[in-house]
Write an enzyme that holds these catalytic residues in place. Sequence first.
Site, PDB file in Angstrom:
ATOM      1  N   GLY A  52      69.326  23.202  26.086  1.00  0.00           N
ATOM      2  CA  GLY A  52      70.333  23.736  25.361  1.00  0.00           C
ATOM      3  C   GLY A  52      70.226  25.213  24.733  1.00  0.00           C
ATOM      4  O   GLY A  52      69.248  25.896  25.256  1.00  0.00           O
ATOM      5  N   CYS A  53      70.688  25.385  23.490  1.00  0.00           N
ATOM      6  CA  CYS A  53      70.623  26.568  22.856  1.00  0.00           C
ATOM      7  C   CYS A  53      69.267  26.884  22.464  1.00  0.00           C
ATOM      8  O   CYS A  53      68.828  26.170  21.673  1.00  0.00           O
ATOM      9  CB  CYS A  53      71.591  26.620  21.673  1.00  0.00           C
ATOM     10  SG  CYS A  53      71.589  28.055  20.499  1.00  0.00           S
ATOM     11  N   PHE A  54      68.860  28.218  22.755  1.00  0.00           N
ATOM     12  CA  PHE A  54      67.536  28.291  22.643  1.00  0.00           C
ATOM     13  C   PHE A  54      67.151  28.425  20.902  1.00  0.00           C
ATOM     14  O   PHE A  54      66.003  28.388  20.494  1.00  0.00           O
ATOM     15  CB  PHE A  54      66.971  29.659  23.261  1.00  0.00           C
ATOM     16  CG  PHE A  54      67.833  30.741  23.413  1.00  0.00           C
ATOM     17  CD1 PHE A  54      68.714  31.095  22.243  1.00  0.00           C
ATOM     18  CD2 PHE A  54      67.643  31.583  24.507  1.00  0.00           C
ATOM     19  CE1 PHE A  54      69.641  32.205  22.358  1.00  0.00           C
ATOM     20  CE2 PHE A  54      68.574  32.790  24.584  1.00  0.00           C
ATOM     21  CZ  PHE A  54      69.411  33.002  23.520  1.00  0.00           C
TER      22      PHE A  54
END
Length: 221
Positions: A52-54
Amino acid sequence: MKKIITFLAFTVLFSCNNSAQNINKKQQAVIDADPIVVPIKDGKARAYFASGCFWCVEAVYESVEGVEESISGYSGGYTKNPTYEASNTGRTGHAEAVEIIYDPNVVSFATLVDVYFASQNPTQVNGQGPDRGSQYRSIIFYQNDKQKKIIEEKKAALTKKLNTKIAAEVYPFQKFWIAEDYHQNYERLHPNQRYILGVSVPRLKRFQAKMPEILKKNTKH
């Protein structure tokens, strides 16, 4: 006329399929490649994960004892020099990923994989939470057969425990492209940003509640 329409339809279908096959071949080449081993430097090893979002993943790993640094970037695709804008199109093959620099004498690769699964929804395909798309898909990268075996065994155990398919893909590590400067340490530098408050911090807290024994002593969350 009917024959012409049929021929045109077949031509278009073949063209579309051929284009899709070309894309798949590029991605398949990444999946089938031999893994690249990143050598230990100054006693520190490196591991790579996409989940997902880093921004979220970076913060999770930086709370773990033995992790020196977590760097946001892109990996798993076939496009050279990916940018945030290009990655967001979902057409680079890359996923938002993190490079974990850690002391293997303090925290093992196996534990980092445990952190990975404990800090996400392991059944969500192509995303985590509100972030959807192939650029947010879950990938665990291995650098050798030992790491691959660890990943596959833990994935199989989780599949059995949850009695459902686990979304994480398993890729041979090839290259990590560091993201733009403004993405680095985003959660720490922007604690009041809406996404951080609404998504990153709750995700971080859920993970820390599951594995408190491996957290750094000075963890604030």
